[in-house]
Design a protein around this motif. Structure first.
Motif, mmCIF file in Angstrom:
data_model
loop_
_atom_site.group_PDB
_atom_site.id
_atom_site.type_symbol
_atom_site.label_atom_id
_atom_site.label_comp_id
_atom_site.label_asym_id
_atom_site.label_seq_id
_atom_site.Cartn_x
_atom_site.Cartn_y
_atom_site.Cartn_z
ATOM 1 N N ILE A 173 0.844 -1.194 0.000
ATOM 2 C CA ILE A 173 0.000 0.000 0.000
ATOM 3 C C ILE A 173 0.880 1.244 0.000
ATOM 4 N N LEU A 174 0.361 2.294 -0.607
ATOM 5 C CA LEU A 174 1.003 3.607 -0.598
ATOM 6 C C LEU A 174 0.192 4.522 0.303
ATOM 7 N N GLU A 175 0.850 5.061 1.324
ATOM 8 C CA GLU A 175 0.172 5.949 2.268
ATOM 9 C C GLU A 175 0.758 7.353 2.137
ATOM 10 N N ILE A 176 0.220 8.098 1.202
ATOM 11 C CA ILE A 176 0.652 9.473 0.956
ATOM 12 C C ILE A 176 -0.606 10.337 0.908
ATOM 13 N N PRO A 177 -0.742 11.289 1.812
ATOM 14 C CA PRO A 177 -2.026 11.993 1.980
ATOM 15 C C PRO A 177 -2.266 13.105 0.962
ATOM 16 N N MET A 178 -2.344 12.720 -0.304
ATOM 17 C CA MET A 178 -2.619 13.691 -1.363
ATOM 18 C C MET A 178 -4.031 13.545 -1.925
ATOM 19 N N VAL A 216 3.028 14.022 -13.807
ATOM 20 C CA VAL A 216 1.987 14.498 -12.896
ATOM 21 C C VAL A 216 1.006 13.350 -12.692
ATOM 22 N N LEU A 217 0.985 12.804 -11.474
ATOM 23 C CA LEU A 217 0.227 11.580 -11.218
ATOM 24 C C LEU A 217 -0.439 11.633 -9.851
ATOM 25 N N THR A 218 -1.635 11.057 -9.766
ATOM 26 C CA THR A 218 -2.222 10.814 -8.458
ATOM 27 C C THR A 218 -1.533 9.608 -7.826
ATOM 28 N N ILE A 219 -1.718 9.424 -6.538
ATOM 29 C CA ILE A 219 -1.134 8.258 -5.873
ATOM 30 C C ILE A 219 -1.756 6.977 -6.436
ATOM 31 N N ARG A 220 -2.999 7.031 -6.809
ATOM 32 C CA ARG A 220 -3.634 5.866 -7.446
ATOM 33 C C ARG A 220 -2.947 5.557 -8.784
ATOM 34 N N ASP A 221 -2.595 6.603 -9.537
ATOM 35 C CA ASP A 221 -1.863 6.398 -10.794
ATOM 36 C C ASP A 221 -0.508 5.735 -10.532
ATOM 37 N N VAL A 222 0.190 6.215 -9.511
ATOM 38 C CA VAL A 222 1.490 5.647 -9.160
ATOM 39 C C VAL A 222 1.341 4.166 -8.815
ATOM 40 N N ALA A 223 0.326 3.852 -8.024
ATOM 41 C CA ALA A 223 0.094 2.459 -7.637
ATOM 42 C C ALA A 223 -0.179 1.586 -8.854
ATOM 43 N N ALA A 224 -0.952 2.105 -9.793
ATOM 44 C CA ALA A 224 -1.280 1.335 -10.998
ATOM 45 C C ALA A 224 -0.037 1.077 -11.838
ATOM 46 N N ILE A 225 0.838 2.082 -11.964
ATOM 47 C CA ILE A 225 2.067 1.913 -12.744
ATOM 48 C C ILE A 225 2.996 0.907 -12.067
ATOM 49 N N LEU A 226 3.157 1.012 -10.756
ATOM 50 C CA LEU A 226 4.012 0.069 -10.044
ATOM 51 C C LEU A 226 3.477 -1.355 -10.165
ATOM 52 N N LEU A 230 5.846 -4.089 -11.845
ATOM 53 C CA LEU A 230 6.500 -4.947 -10.850
ATOM 54 C C LEU A 230 5.724 -6.215 -10.515
ATOM 55 N N ARG A 231 4.836 -6.656 -11.401
ATOM 56 C CA ARG A 231 4.121 -7.918 -11.141
ATOM 57 C C ARG A 231 5.126 -9.045 -10.882
ATOM 58 N N PRO A 232 4.767 -9.969 -9.931
ATOM 59 C CA PRO A 232 3.445 -10.197 -9.339
ATOM 60 C C PRO A 232 3.104 -9.295 -8.156
ATOM 61 N N LYS A 233 3.970 -8.359 -7.811
ATOM 62 C CA LYS A 233 3.629 -7.427 -6.743
ATOM 63 C C LYS A 233 2.461 -6.547 -7.187
ATOM 64 N N THR A 234 1.584 -6.234 -6.243
ATOM 65 C CA THR A 234 0.467 -5.331 -6.518
ATOM 66 C C THR A 234 0.488 -4.197 -5.506
ATOM 67 N N PHE A 235 0.018 -3.037 -5.959
ATOM 68 C CA PHE A 235 0.080 -1.828 -5.148
ATOM 69 C C PHE A 235 -1.279 -1.149 -5.145
ATOM 70 N N ALA A 236 -1.619 -0.551 -4.013
ATOM 71 C CA ALA A 236 -2.889 0.158 -3.891
ATOM 72 C C ALA A 236 -2.679 1.439 -3.109
ATOM 73 N N ASP A 237 -3.434 2.448 -3.460
ATOM 74 C CA ASP A 237 -3.455 3.709 -2.719
ATOM 75 C C ASP A 237 -4.351 3.525 -1.506
ATOM 76 N N LYS A 238 -3.793 3.732 -0.322
ATOM 77 C CA LYS A 238 -4.608 3.689 0.907
ATOM 78 C C LYS A 238 -4.849 5.119 1.356
ATOM 79 N N PRO A 239 -6.051 5.650 1.100
ATOM 80 C CA PRO A 239 -6.308 7.049 1.443
ATOM 81 C C PRO A 239 -6.168 7.288 2.945
#
Length: 301
Positions: A173-178, A216-226, A230-239
């Motif tokens: 998870i990505l925890e960045i308060p944007m 210029v990316l939202t944290i959700r965009d960053v998670a989707a790119i990662l 980087l599969r099989p790793k998965t990433f999600a934005d945790k608001p």
């Protein structure tokens, strides 16, 4: 060397200073003088291997700073924020003023300063931003031949300060308060190339402030790119809210970073990807950078 322009780079073993020193070292018409407190480190050795001159300098000592600038045609300045010190703001401003005074005394012909906007317009305290804004004002008051570069967060911080948290096997998870506000980002190496272009086209950029940006990316965009890279790793934005971030995270400067996120969400930013690409057309997007650094990202995570 006598025919080469000498560029002094402060904090040359740090993130920004190192990127600038590496980029300048690729220009055969430039002699790079890398300023650091300790010339006996691995980072210093890497710069030396690129043909960079290493200079040990105590930036709190005016004579030491003047020596580092002796004969320099230009210099790149980024000041250090020691979040662990209560008086870090005062220390950074003092450092910046010492270097600015030395540039004036040594008649340095071109000064590039890594600046930030002050968060005090919102009643916030963001020491690493506010100190640089105050130093910039001082440099203008000295009438230095100045170009200011405003640098956003780096792609590389997703391997450090913004490193995703592992919550399960291959789940992060990505925890960045944007929230849904896009972040302006750039690769450090591209930031270095932009500064090199500024020095090589000085009359075009003097007296300007340039807000540079590679993506210029939202944290959700960053998670989707990662996730894609980087599969099989998965990433999600945790608001989470800024206050949640401030209370949950535990590192020196957490309140300053929380205030930075507040400022970036509430105030229109001057980072401009279009203008940056005009200066450096080969600048990498976050996805391009992630693909190039996939092995390193896998190892870090």
């Amino acid at each position: 060397m006598s025919d080469k322009k000498i560029i002094t780079v402060f904090c040359a073993t740090g993130a920004q200073g190192g990127a600038v020193a590496r980029a300048l070292s690729k220009d055969p018409d430039l002699h790079v003088r890398a300023v650091t407190r300790d010339v006996n480190t691995q980072k210093a050795d890497k710069l030396k291997s690129l043909g960079v001159e290493l200079v040990q300098c105590n930036t709190s000592n005016p004579a030491s700073v003047r020596d580092a600038l002796s004969g320099a045609d230009g210099c790149f300045i980024v000041t250090h924020t020691d979040f662990g010190k209560q008086n870090s703001f005062e220390m950074e401003v003092h450092e910046g003023r010492q270097i600015a005074d030395a540039c004036k005394a040594m008649r340095v012909g071109s000064v590039v300063f890594s600046t930030q906007r002050s968060s005090r317009v919102l009643g916030l305290q963001t020491r690493h931003m506010d100190a640089k804004a105050e130093i910039e004002t001082y440099m203008h008051d000295l009438d230095l031949p100045l170009t200011c570069v405003m640098v956003p967060c780096y792609y590389e911080q997703f391997m450090g300060l913004f490193k995703p948290e592992k919550i399960d096997n291959n789940k992060y998870i990505l925890e960045i308060p944007m929230g849904t506000t896009p972040m302006h980002l750039i690769a450090l190496d591209d930031m270095g190339v932009v500064v090199r272009q500024i020095f090589n086209n000085w009359q075009t950029f003097i007296d300007k402030t340039i807000g540079i940006c590679g993506d210029v990316l939202t944290i959700r965009d960053v998670a989707a790119i990662l996730t894609q890279v980087l599969r099989p790793k998965t990433f999600a934005d945790k608001p989470l809210t800024v206050n949640d971030y401030r209370n949950k995270k535990d590192f020196p400067g957490v309140s300053d970073w929380a205030n930075l996120f507040t400022f970036r969400m509430r105030v229109d930013q001057i980072f401009n990807i279009h203008h940056t690409k005009m200066i450096h057309p080969q600048m990498k997007s976050f996805e391009e950078w992630a693909r190039e650094n996939a092995d390193t990202l896998h190892n870090v995570l």
